[in-house]
Write an enzyme that holds these catalytic residues in place. Structure first.
Site, PDB file in Angstrom:
ATOM      1  N   CYS A  37     -29.435  -1.815  29.322  1.00  0.00           N
ATOM      2  CA  CYS A  37     -28.836  -0.478  29.366  1.00  0.00           C
ATOM      3  C   CYS A  37     -27.517  -0.376  28.605  1.00  0.00           C
ATOM      4  CB  CYS A  37     -28.650  -0.043  30.815  1.00  0.00           C
ATOM      5  SG  CYS A  37     -27.998  -1.345  31.891  1.00  0.00           S
ATOM      6  N   HIS A  50     -23.093   4.454  32.659  1.00  0.00           N
ATOM      7  CA  HIS A  50     -22.303   3.293  32.279  1.00  0.00           C
ATOM      8  C   HIS A  50     -21.274   3.718  31.224  1.00  0.00           C
ATOM      9  CE1 HIS A  50     -25.082   0.992  34.512  1.00  0.00           C
ATOM     10  NE2 HIS A  50     -25.672   0.275  33.561  1.00  0.00           N
TER      11      HIS A  50
END
Lengths: 325, 325
Positions: free
Chosen positions: B127, B236
């Site tokens: 990710c 994130h």
């Protein structure tokens, strides 16, 4: 010793009183100063009640040391006056930090600088800077410093009581109230602490760059910092990539850090520090010590400390201790 | 198009189904696979009910594309079988990412790599790596890349549903339950994602280092990463210090990023992205673009994306789109 605290009711001021009591300085008289909002209330300290007063002419007469933590405007207003009345001022604001006639002191690094204070004022550095320079000085003594790149994870208490209140209110779903943050901080991270300059750096980032150079006495050291607010109550964490002049192994760095005053080094990789677990202590914790996988003479460190204690109150009290010794 | 999803009930699997619906792929048949715990339950998608099944021999016969997000063990077990049954596997686990016969694909960066897949498997990257390489590729095309130093702020959903549940439970004060984190994550930050190697790097950090090099096709690029879990639900953030080969101004970087597919660039310093504000979108957001104050050809960037979408589900669906086109 007669000690004054300006901003005695704030997050750092209250921590100063706790730290003063714990470290058993020979204080026999306190002058507690704050805004009119708190004036008249009392604080128990050392088995006595002390009444909060508003600072006025003469407040600092007979005071040996005056610890200031009431914001830059109050420091500019009262710092020179307190010094003129004979107190040695230890100022936690950023008002005087970059003044060439004001020493910027982290006792483990440059305690001797506090003895040369032409304005009668000593500046206590920025919170993230304090914990980082303690680790950097240990590395510097072992292998010299060539470059520093830091990324911070800073708790809401760095913005004072209103920061803690804003996070608590957002977590509990309560509305209203002022927030010192430009975005919601609960369940978020905010890469902004203070205002932006024309090049896009924030005030906090500029502090880390310039204060680190001044404290270390390395005016040309390349330092870059990105400062980020995280939803943690107390305790700042700093990821530091440091390029050294000489070779330094992980074991060498660990030994240098472990031997340095005020530092606690993780026993191993799994033993890294976190802000929640190290809050309410005075040490600087260093873990995750790694050599860069590709770039020579470069180490990565994870540095954690309680921003209200070592990052503010404890460091200020240590400055007084180093002078009173 | 006949599409299978293995891990259809997990955090990423459910996001895959949402993204598939939004992007209007011509899917007329779904095979939804999960563990026996979920088997027999139904999911509504595209106006029909689909029953969750346990994968078995023949499950992938007639399937055009199989999206896997059920962990490395399931991928190793079912990936080669699904490929043998004729499906093109897009695997979100780390099981095959570093296999030289498996392309590792971020369509904006290296879509063409997906066409050469000797094992019938395409790997979907980590990710944090996905969002970082999108920004890096834009910079690379403008000025080349010489070195990357990243620090991440990763949300708990990166650890799956149990990560979100652990944070929610800790915030609400509830006890019990399993946590995927080695420390308390509520009101804390944890500089550990995955296990440690002998040099002190975590699994997530090694992924960022090695996957970045593979996707960019720069096997010798110096990359260092420090990966930190933060108490954010989704999204994130990555602070990236990037040294370029050529000169690149902030305006030049901004223009290169703005022209790059899938990137949204902040309008100015104050307009930085945060995970909370960009969650549930498919773009990679870049802000806080600064030139290093001292080191030439070095830029600092703040890169944010939804880890369940661009960091996982959306990227996987984009891989299918690029092949089906």
């Amino acid at each position: 010793m007669h000690l004054a605290v300006l901003g005695a009711t704030g997050a750092v001021g209250r921590t100063m009183l706790r730290v003063l009591a714990e470290r058993r300085l020979p204080v026999d008289r306190l002058t507690l100063l704050a805004s009119p909002r708190s004036a008249g209330t009392t604080v128990e300290w050392g088995g006595r009640e002390w009444t909060i007063e508003v600072p006025r002419e003469g407040s600092f007469r007979g005071v040996d040391y005056a610890l200031f933590s009431a914001g830059g405007a109050r420091s500019k207003e009262w710092g020179p006056r307190a010094a003129a009345e004979g107190a040695i001022v230890v100022d936690n604001s950023s008002a005087f930090r970059m003044d060439a006639r004001v020493p910027l002191v982290v006792p483990e690094v440059n305690a001797e600088a506090a003895r040369d204070r032409p304005r009668g004022i000593i500046a206590n550095p920025n919170c993230s800077t304090i914990q980082m320079v303690v680790a950097l000085e240990a590395i510097r003594r072992a292998a010299g410093l060539r470059r520093v790149v830091a990324t911070t994870f800073q708790s809401v208490s760095g913005a004072g009581e209103t920061g803690r209140e804003a996070l608590a209110r957002e977590v509990s779903g309560g509305g209203g109230g002022e927030s010192p943050f430009s975005r919601r901080i609960a369940a978020n991270v905010i890469p902004q602490i203070g205002g932006f300059d024309a090049e896009g750096w924030t005030e906090e980032e500029r502090k880390m760059i310039h204060e680190t150079r001044k404290i270390l006495g390395l005016p040309d050291l390349p330092v870059a910092a990105t400062c980020v607010r995280v939803p943690v109550e107390v305790g700042h964490s700093v990821q530091v990539a440091v390029e050294t002049e000489g070779e330094l192994s992980v074991d060498g760095a660990r030994a240098a850090l472990a031997a340095f005053p005020g530092v606690r080094v993780s026993a191993g990789a799994e033993d890294f520090p976190t802000p929640l677990e190290t809050a309410d202590t005075d040490e600087v914790y260093v873990g995750r010590i790694r050599r860069d996988p590709h770039v020579p003479r470069t180490l990565h460190l994870w540095v954690v400390a309680d921003n209200l204690r070592k990052g503010a109150a404890t460091n200020a009290v240590q400055i007084v201790e180093s002078l009173a010794r």
